[in-house]
Scaffold this motif. Structure first.
Motif, PDB file in Angstrom:
ATOM      1  N   MET A   1     -12.475  -8.061  -3.509  1.00  0.00           N
ATOM      2  CA  MET A   1     -11.409  -7.836  -2.530  1.00  0.00           C
ATOM      3  C   MET A   1     -10.815  -6.445  -2.686  1.00  0.00           C
ATOM      4  N   GLY A   2     -10.696  -5.960  -3.904  1.00  0.00           N
ATOM      5  CA  GLY A   2     -10.177  -4.607  -4.099  1.00  0.00           C
ATOM      6  C   GLY A   2     -11.004  -3.576  -3.366  1.00  0.00           C
ATOM      7  N   GLU A   3     -12.322  -3.730  -3.358  1.00  0.00           N
ATOM      8  CA  GLU A   3     -13.182  -2.801  -2.628  1.00  0.00           C
ATOM      9  C   GLU A   3     -12.969  -2.922  -1.125  1.00  0.00           C
ATOM     10  N   PHE A   4     -12.779  -4.146  -0.644  1.00  0.00           N
ATOM     11  CA  PHE A   4     -12.494  -4.363   0.782  1.00  0.00           C
ATOM     12  C   PHE A   4     -11.177  -3.689   1.169  1.00  0.00           C
ATOM     13  N   LEU A   5     -10.154  -3.852   0.339  1.00  0.00           N
ATOM     14  CA  LEU A   5      -8.863  -3.230   0.605  1.00  0.00           C
ATOM     15  C   LEU A   5      -8.952  -1.710   0.588  1.00  0.00           C
TER      16      LEU A   5
ATOM     17  N   TRP B   1       0.866  -1.174   0.000  1.00  0.00           N
ATOM     18  CA  TRP B   1       0.000   0.000   0.000  1.00  0.00           C
ATOM     19  C   TRP B   1       0.904   1.226   0.000  1.00  0.00           C
ATOM     20  N   LEU B   2       0.678   2.152  -0.899  1.00  0.00           N
ATOM     21  CA  LEU B   2       1.586   3.283  -1.100  1.00  0.00           C
ATOM     22  C   LEU B   2       1.159   4.542  -0.349  1.00  0.00           C
ATOM     23  N   GLY B   3       0.242   4.401   0.579  1.00  0.00           N
ATOM     24  CA  GLY B   3      -0.182   5.552   1.376  1.00  0.00           C
ATOM     25  C   GLY B   3      -1.439   6.201   0.861  1.00  0.00           C
ATOM     26  N   ASP B   4      -1.583   6.259  -0.471  1.00  0.00           N
ATOM     27  CA  ASP B   4      -2.781   6.851  -1.064  1.00  0.00           C
ATOM     28  C   ASP B   4      -3.300   6.049  -2.260  1.00  0.00           C
ATOM     29  N   ARG B   5      -2.659   4.911  -2.546  1.00  0.00           N
ATOM     30  CA  ARG B   5      -3.081   4.090  -3.685  1.00  0.00           C
ATOM     31  C   ARG B   5      -2.448   2.709  -3.564  1.00  0.00           C
TER      32      ARG B   5
ATOM     33  N   CYS C   1      -2.726   2.743   8.149  1.00  0.00           N
ATOM     34  CA  CYS C   1      -1.457   3.474   8.146  1.00  0.00           C
ATOM     35  C   CYS C   1      -1.490   4.485   7.002  1.00  0.00           C
ATOM     36  N   ALA C   2      -1.062   5.712   7.292  1.00  0.00           N
ATOM     37  CA  ALA C   2      -1.082   6.769   6.271  1.00  0.00           C
ATOM     38  C   ALA C   2       0.154   6.735   5.390  1.00  0.00           C
ATOM     39  N   GLU C   3       1.135   5.924   5.762  1.00  0.00           N
ATOM     40  CA  GLU C   3       2.389   5.844   5.014  1.00  0.00           C
ATOM     41  C   GLU C   3       2.440   4.536   4.223  1.00  0.00           C
ATOM     42  N   PRO C   4       3.354   4.424   3.261  1.00  0.00           N
ATOM     43  CA  PRO C   4       3.495   3.159   2.524  1.00  0.00           C
ATOM     44  C   PRO C   4       3.872   2.009   3.450  1.00  0.00           C
ATOM     45  N   TYR C   5       3.324   0.840   3.171  1.00  0.00           N
ATOM     46  CA  TYR C   5       3.709  -0.352   3.936  1.00  0.00           C
ATOM     47  C   TYR C   5       3.424  -1.606   3.126  1.00  0.00           C
ATOM     48  N   VAL C   6       4.224  -2.636   3.395  1.00  0.00           N
ATOM     49  CA  VAL C   6       3.986  -3.974   2.873  1.00  0.00           C
ATOM     50  C   VAL C   6       3.020  -4.660   3.833  1.00  0.00           C
TER      51      VAL C   6
END
Length: 415
Positions: free
Chosen positions: A244-248, A204-208, A256-261
């Motif tokens: 699942m994309g809608e769930f995510l 997750w890249l924080g905003d996309r 988390c507002a920042e990028p994370y794996v």
């Protein structure tokens, strides 16, 4: 020189490493010639450290905070205070986050990861975000457990609030099972959800969205601890992936507002359009064969991204959610017949037409050790790829039925 006087060395990186196999390609993540990269390893992991390591220190348990603090201090005396302390396995993150704060290293702190590491806080966060969750409660004694089951029905699942690889998790079928539960650590109980467990691994890249893949277990991690093979296959159904994309979209920004794996587990509720019930999520790369499948089948290294993030570097030039291949990937873990450590007496390779493209099966005489890397040291590890979910699942099922392994207990000495 004590740590209080040591200066930061912008080049020094400390890696905490527990694997025997090459789950992570550290030499491609850190330039070992440009600055010191030191390693703290368990005995099992000592043989897979790059030869270019500045120093390798072996400890019995990376979860021992006092030992780890002393080891990091010694390395800091020698090479300068580390700019980062990297740990790619979840079980050591509570210790590593404490050490980062103490030694002023980059990377997330305990407060940043608390709701990814502690299941009670994790469930509370998911409830706050508004995604469906199982009925859940903290329990401190047998009375709490019995009262919960009386309200929500049997069976129930009881688990430690902290842990991974299903350690300490139990399925209780009736009141007769309650008295065997030991409350030696914080515990929670959940209503049993009778639906398949699915997995999403991604960035997750924080905003996309960055790249992600959805899979489902064949059996489950808890069953594997009790001797059942564990299969895992990616899902190629476009409608299921869209749901699942809608769930995510709802879940990930709230965590988390920042990028994370991330490594997400959820229940898939069947329907014309499936829905999902949150189970748990980790801010880390998925375990077992996941790092290998992403590198070998999809051409993308999740471990590299996680290392960048742990050094405070925002990853750049990541692919879109669509990866470079449409191939479906999967894996199979076969349990060891004897309690670990055990010695292999006979084993059967499963490579060949209709089988896995890669395997890790010990030859006779090899020892399956007891290790903090629980899913690495098993009876057999197999990786698959194919054109469809159905085809890969059929291969996994065939190998699980035909694999042969014989082991005997091993006490660390030769007879």
């Amino acid at each position: 020189m004590g740590i209080a006087q040591a200066e930061h060395d912008d080049r020094h990186v400390i890696v905490v490493h527990q694997w025997e196999d090459h789950y992570a390609d550290y030499e491609s993540y850190f330039d070992h010639s440009a600055g010191p990269v030191s390693y703290i390893v368990t005995p099992v992991g000592s043989g897979s450290v790059p030869s270019t390591a500045a120093r390798v220190v072996t400890v019995e348990k990376t979860s021992d905070l006092a030992v780890m603090r002393e080891t990091v201090a010694d390395l800091a005396d020698r090479f300068g205070r580390p700019r980062g302390i990297v740990a790619l396995k979840e079980n050591v993150l509570p210790v590593v986050t404490a050490l980062r704060a103490e030694f002023g290293a980059a990377g997330r702190r305990a407060e940043d990861l608390h709701h990814f590491l502690y299941k009670d806080t994790m469930i509370a966060k998911a409830r706050e975000i508004g995604v469906p969750i199982p009925e859940t409660a903290d329990v401190a004694n047998h009375g709490d457990l019995t009262a919960f089951a009386a309200e929500h029905g049997w069976p129930v699942v009881i688990k430690p609030t902290r842990g991974s690889a299903s350690e300490g998790v139990r399925l209780l079928h009736s009141p007769a099972d309650v008295e065997s539960v030991v409350f030696d650590r914080p515990m929670l109980v959940q209503a049993f959800v009778p639906h398949p467990i699915i997995v999403v691994d991604g960035v997750w890249l924080g905003d996309r969205h960055g790249p992600w893949r959805m899979s489902r277990y064949l059996e489950n991690c808890l069953s594997f601890r009790h001797g059942t093979p564990l299969g895992f296959v990616e899902i190629d159904d476009a409608a299921v992936n869209a749901a699942m994309g809608e769930f995510l979209d709802k879940l990930l920004p709230g965590l988390c507002a920042e990028p994370y794996v991330y490594h997400l587990e959820a229940f898939m509720v069947p329907g014309e359009v499936p829905s999902f019930v949150f189970l748990e999520i980790g801010s880390r790369v998925g375990g077992a064969e996941t790092p290998f499948l992403w590198r070998e089948v999809h051409g993308f290294d999740l471990m590299a991204v996680e290392c960048q993030l742990q050094l405070g570097i925002e990853p750049a030039d990541l692919p879109t959610p669509e990866l470079s291949t449409e191939d479906v990937a999967g894996y199979l873990l076969m349990p060891a017949p004897s309690r670990r450590p055990c010695r292999v007496v006979a084993a059967k390779s499963m490579l060949g037409p209709g089988g896995p493209y890669a395997e890790k099966v010990l030859t006779p005489g090899g020892v399956i050790p007891r290790s903090e890397a629980y899913y690495e040291h098993v009876g057999g590890r197999f990786r698959f790829r194919g054109a469809t979910t159905a085809g890969v699942e059929a291969s996994i099922t065939k190998v699980a039925a035909e694999f042969e392994l014989e082991t005997v207990p091993f006490d660390g000495t030769d007879a």
